[in-house]
Design a protein around this motif. Structure first.
Motif, PDB file in Angstrom:
ATOM      1  N   SER A 109       0.823  -1.211   0.000  1.00  0.00           N
ATOM      2  CA  SER A 109       0.000   0.000   0.000  1.00  0.00           C
ATOM      3  C   SER A 109       0.859   1.265   0.000  1.00  0.00           C
ATOM      4  CB  SER A 109      -0.927   0.001   1.218  1.00  0.00           C
ATOM      5  OG  SER A 109      -0.171  -0.054   2.428  1.00  0.00           O
ATOM      6  N   THR A 110       2.152   1.123   0.324  1.00  0.00           N
ATOM      7  CA  THR A 110       3.058   2.271   0.291  1.00  0.00           C
ATOM      8  C   THR A 110       3.642   2.414  -1.113  1.00  0.00           C
ATOM      9  OG1 THR A 110       4.983   0.946   0.913  1.00  0.00           O
ATOM     10  CG2 THR A 110       3.653   1.859   2.703  1.00  0.00           C
ATOM     11  N   PRO A 111       4.028   3.631  -1.506  1.00  0.00           N
ATOM     12  CA  PRO A 111       4.611   3.810  -2.852  1.00  0.00           C
ATOM     13  C   PRO A 111       5.835   2.936  -3.081  1.00  0.00           C
ATOM     14  CG  PRO A 111       4.044   5.938  -1.903  1.00  0.00           C
ATOM     15  CD  PRO A 111       3.845   4.923  -0.814  1.00  0.00           C
ATOM     16  N   TYR A 112       6.725   2.860  -2.057  1.00  0.00           N
ATOM     17  CA  TYR A 112       7.937   2.053  -2.221  1.00  0.00           C
ATOM     18  C   TYR A 112       7.599   0.568  -2.319  1.00  0.00           C
ATOM     19  CZ  TYR A 112      12.572   0.133  -1.274  1.00  0.00           C
ATOM     20  OH  TYR A 112      13.742  -0.577  -1.349  1.00  0.00           O
ATOM     21  N   GLY A 113       6.717   0.105  -1.442  1.00  0.00           N
ATOM     22  CA  GLY A 113       6.331  -1.304  -1.482  1.00  0.00           C
ATOM     23  C   GLY A 113       5.612  -1.656  -2.765  1.00  0.00           C
ATOM     24  N   SER A 114       4.748  -0.735  -3.224  1.00  0.00           N
ATOM     25  CA  SER A 114       4.047  -0.985  -4.487  1.00  0.00           C
ATOM     26  C   SER A 114       5.019  -1.069  -5.658  1.00  0.00           C
ATOM     27  CB  SER A 114       3.026   0.132  -4.727  1.00  0.00           C
ATOM     28  OG  SER A 114       2.390  -0.038  -5.984  1.00  0.00           O
ATOM     29  N   ALA A 115       6.030  -0.170  -5.671  1.00  0.00           N
ATOM     30  CA  ALA A 115       7.029  -0.208  -6.744  1.00  0.00           C
ATOM     31  C   ALA A 115       7.843  -1.498  -6.691  1.00  0.00           C
ATOM     32  CB  ALA A 115       7.949   1.010  -6.639  1.00  0.00           C
ATOM     33  N   LEU A 116       8.240  -1.906  -5.480  1.00  0.00           N
ATOM     34  CA  LEU A 116       8.972  -3.168  -5.340  1.00  0.00           C
ATOM     35  C   LEU A 116       8.149  -4.333  -5.867  1.00  0.00           C
ATOM     36  CD1 LEU A 116      10.697  -2.906  -1.833  1.00  0.00           C
ATOM     37  CD2 LEU A 116      11.838  -3.088  -4.046  1.00  0.00           C
ATOM     38  N   ASN A 117       6.873  -4.343  -5.553  1.00  0.00           N
ATOM     39  CA  ASN A 117       5.997  -5.432  -5.993  1.00  0.00           C
ATOM     40  C   ASN A 117       5.888  -5.471  -7.511  1.00  0.00           C
ATOM     41  OD1 ASN A 117       3.851  -7.533  -5.498  1.00  0.00           O
ATOM     42  ND2 ASN A 117       2.610  -5.966  -6.509  1.00  0.00           N
ATOM     43  N   ARG A 118       5.732  -4.293  -8.125  1.00  0.00           N
ATOM     44  CA  ARG A 118       5.611  -4.245  -9.581  1.00  0.00           C
ATOM     45  C   ARG A 118       6.910  -4.699 -10.262  1.00  0.00           C
ATOM     46  NH1 ARG A 118       1.202  -0.916 -11.293  1.00  0.00           N
ATOM     47  NH2 ARG A 118       0.115   0.004  -9.510  1.00  0.00           N
ATOM     48  N   VAL A 119       8.030  -4.212  -9.747  1.00  0.00           N
ATOM     49  CA  VAL A 119       9.316  -4.615 -10.333  1.00  0.00           C
ATOM     50  C   VAL A 119       9.545  -6.114 -10.136  1.00  0.00           C
ATOM     51  CG1 VAL A 119      11.810  -4.275 -10.292  1.00  0.00           C
ATOM     52  CG2 VAL A 119      10.301  -2.326 -10.015  1.00  0.00           C
ATOM     53  N   ALA A 120       9.171  -6.634  -8.961  1.00  0.00           N
ATOM     54  CA  ALA A 120       9.336  -8.065  -8.683  1.00  0.00           C
ATOM     55  C   ALA A 120       8.549  -8.910  -9.681  1.00  0.00           C
ATOM     56  CB  ALA A 120       8.909  -8.382  -7.253  1.00  0.00           C
ATOM     57  N   THR A 122       7.672  -8.102 -12.665  1.00  0.00           N
ATOM     58  CA  THR A 122       8.321  -8.016 -13.977  1.00  0.00           C
ATOM     59  C   THR A 122       9.576  -8.884 -14.031  1.00  0.00           C
ATOM     60  OG1 THR A 122       7.492  -5.767 -14.296  1.00  0.00           O
ATOM     61  CG2 THR A 122       9.362  -6.445 -15.658  1.00  0.00           C
ATOM     62  N   GLU A 123      10.344  -8.905 -12.932  1.00  0.00           N
ATOM     63  CA  GLU A 123      11.552  -9.746 -12.897  1.00  0.00           C
ATOM     64  C   GLU A 123      11.186 -11.217 -13.003  1.00  0.00           C
ATOM     65  OE1 GLU A 123      14.552  -8.663 -13.142  1.00  0.00           O
ATOM     66  OE2 GLU A 123      13.982  -6.559 -12.983  1.00  0.00           O
ATOM     67  N   PHE A 124      10.089 -11.614 -12.375  1.00  0.00           N
ATOM     68  CA  PHE A 124       9.624 -13.001 -12.506  1.00  0.00           C
ATOM     69  C   PHE A 124       9.266 -13.307 -13.961  1.00  0.00           C
ATOM     70  CE2 PHE A 124       8.422 -12.889  -7.821  1.00  0.00           C
ATOM     71  CZ  PHE A 124       9.428 -13.760  -7.452  1.00  0.00           C
ATOM     72  N   LYS A 125       8.619 -12.348 -14.622  1.00  0.00           N
ATOM     73  CA  LYS A 125       8.273 -12.551 -16.037  1.00  0.00           C
ATOM     74  C   LYS A 125       9.532 -12.658 -16.896  1.00  0.00           C
ATOM     75  CE  LYS A 125       3.867 -10.042 -15.766  1.00  0.00           C
ATOM     76  NZ  LYS A 125       3.130  -8.829 -16.226  1.00  0.00           N
ATOM     77  N   LEU A 126      10.511 -11.788 -16.599  1.00  0.00           N
ATOM     78  CA  LEU A 126      11.778 -11.858 -17.344  1.00  0.00           C
ATOM     79  C   LEU A 126      12.485 -13.184 -17.092  1.00  0.00           C
ATOM     80  CD1 LEU A 126      13.202  -8.248 -16.797  1.00  0.00           C
ATOM     81  CD2 LEU A 126      12.145  -9.165 -18.858  1.00  0.00           C
ATOM     82  N   GLY A 127      12.455 -13.648 -15.843  1.00  0.00           N
ATOM     83  CA  GLY A 127      13.068 -14.942 -15.535  1.00  0.00           C
ATOM     84  C   GLY A 127      12.414 -16.074 -16.286  1.00  0.00           C
ATOM     85  N   ALA A 239      11.441  -9.044 -23.357  1.00  0.00           N
ATOM     86  CA  ALA A 239      12.037  -8.322 -22.228  1.00  0.00           C
ATOM     87  C   ALA A 239      11.842  -6.818 -22.378  1.00  0.00           C
ATOM     88  CB  ALA A 239      13.526  -8.661 -22.127  1.00  0.00           C
ATOM     89  N   HIS A 240      12.021  -6.321 -23.601  1.00  0.00           N
ATOM     90  CA  HIS A 240      11.832  -4.884 -23.832  1.00  0.00           C
ATOM     91  C   HIS A 240      10.391  -4.477 -23.553  1.00  0.00           C
ATOM     92  CE1 HIS A 240      11.189  -1.181 -26.162  1.00  0.00           C
ATOM     93  NE2 HIS A 240      12.473  -0.937 -25.950  1.00  0.00           N
ATOM     94  N   GLN A 241       9.445  -5.297 -23.987  1.00  0.00           N
ATOM     95  CA  GLN A 241       8.040  -4.971 -23.767  1.00  0.00           C
ATOM     96  C   GLN A 241       7.699  -4.973 -22.281  1.00  0.00           C
ATOM     97  OE1 GLN A 241       5.865  -4.036 -26.308  1.00  0.00           O
ATOM     98  NE2 GLN A 241       4.713  -3.380 -24.505  1.00  0.00           N
ATOM     99  N   HIS A 242       8.207  -5.974 -21.553  1.00  0.00           N
ATOM    100  CA  HIS A 242       7.967  -6.032 -20.101  1.00  0.00           C
ATOM    101  C   HIS A 242       8.536  -4.793 -19.408  1.00  0.00           C
ATOM    102  CE1 HIS A 242       6.096  -9.844 -20.153  1.00  0.00           C
ATOM    103  NE2 HIS A 242       7.170 -10.604 -20.279  1.00  0.00           N
TER     104      HIS A 242
END
Length: 352
Positions: A109-120, A122-127, A239-242
């Motif tokens: 619910s925090t901006p930092y936590g939300s950003a971490l979740n979104r990046v995470a 995407t990293e799973f998708k890239l993996g 990867a570029h699209q993600h």
């Protein structure tokens, strides 16, 4: 155990005869049967093919799996025909897991936590995309090349050794015929020479057919290389699209987060409130209304590489003419630059 002493004696005699002939050729410059120029060219091409294919295989293995310990483990399981239980996380998935743990700790619910979740995510998708790329490359490129080296190339080398032995037998018979002094010994030497010549000619044809088949192997490896390039292209495009999607999401999180920063009371609080309202008003002026079909100018705020023929590659600080078209993805606009036209993500642009 039943031994065939006659065959054993014949093999031993042939071995010593070949050794004697090879020694004379090496040190005494004895005459030897030469192969024709076309056959020699085929042999040289086979040697070059084996050399470069081994190098290519080694580089591909290092690229697809840089860790030599893991490569040895894979070979161990393959030789023993064992199956691994589960799959090891790759580096991107490890990174995604670390970010996900951070997001769970700080709260999405925090901006930092939300950003971490979104990046995470995407990293799973890239993996996952990387795992698919590695699997396709291993099956469609690495495995066929390894099979060629372990199959066709090994057979060619085996037949070349046999040909070398037949050639030594032939030259040994020629030398015996030259040294024969009686009619009887000459007749025996001539009979042996005819047999050796026939076996040598037969082996030459067998080896020649195998060597000429290397062109087919080249064609097969060309297909493998095309499959590898296609798999690599699809991986980088995915990867570029993600990452482009992630950047748009993070821009949304940043703009949302700027509105929830707590403000100080008093004079400073009024100043911060005024500054925030001005910035929000400025950002709204720089956005392109989805319903606005007019033509505007925009500045590129980050390099963008097109991932399809319908898109346009742009560089930071380029000035573009942009407009919307009916039915176009709201996250994209049509852009024109230097006589070229294509779609560009809106998140890479700043309306002037």
């Amino acid at each position: 155990m039943d031994f065939n002493f006659k065959k054993l004696a014949s093999d031993a005699s042939g071995f010593f005869s070949r050794a004697k002939q090879l020694t004379e050729e090496t040190f005494l410059k004895a005459e030897k049967t030469e192969l024709d120029a076309h056959f020699e060219n085929l042999l040289q091409r086979a040697d070059k093919t084996e050399e470069h294919t081994k190098r290519l295989l080694s580089c591909l293995e290092s690229y697809l799996q840089p860790n030599p310990t893991v490569r040895m483990e894979d070979v161990f399981y393959e030789k023993l025909e064992l199956k691994k239980e589960g799959s090891r996380q790759n580096n991107l998935e490890h990174l995604g897991q670390a970010m996900q743990d951070g997001a769970d700790e700080f709260g999405i619910s925090t901006p930092y936590g939300s950003a971490l979740n979104r990046v995470a995510q995407t990293e799973f998708k890239l993996g996952g995309a990387e795992r698919e790329f590695l699997t396709n490359s291993a099956n469609n490129t690495l495995l066929p090349i390894r099979r060629f080296l372990e199959g066709d190339m090994r057979t060619i080398q085996k037949e070349r050794k046999i040909l070398q032995g037949k050639r030594l037998d032939l030259d040994s018979c020629k030398n015996r015929l030259k040294k024969a002094k009686t009619l009887e010994s000459q007749a025996v030497a001539e009979a042996d020479l005819r047999v050796a010549q026939a076996e040598f000619d037969k082996q030459v044809e067998i080896t020649k057919l195998l060597l000429e088949g290397i062109q087919t192997a080249h064609n097969n490896q060309l297909k493998c290389l095309r499959d590898f390039v296609e798999a690599q292209m699809n991986f980088y495009a995915t990867a570029h699209q993600h990452m482009a999607d992630l950047q748009r999401e993070l821009n949304g999180v940043s703009s949302t987060g700027s509105n929830i920063i707590p403000q100080e009371e008093g004079h400073n609080g009024h100043f911060n409130s005024y500054t925030t309202s001005v910035e929000n008003q400025s950002n709204e002026n720089k956005r392109l209304d989805p319903g606005d079909m007019g033509t505007k100018q925009a500045r590129v705020i980050m390099d963008y590489e097109a991932v399809s023929p319908q898109e346009l590659s742009v560089r930071m600080n380029d000035i573009l003419i942009v407009y919307r078209l009916p039915g176009l993805d709201p996250d994209f606009v049509m852009a024109e630059k230097g006589g070229k036209r294509g779609r560009v993500p809106l998140s890479f642009l700043e309306i002037i």
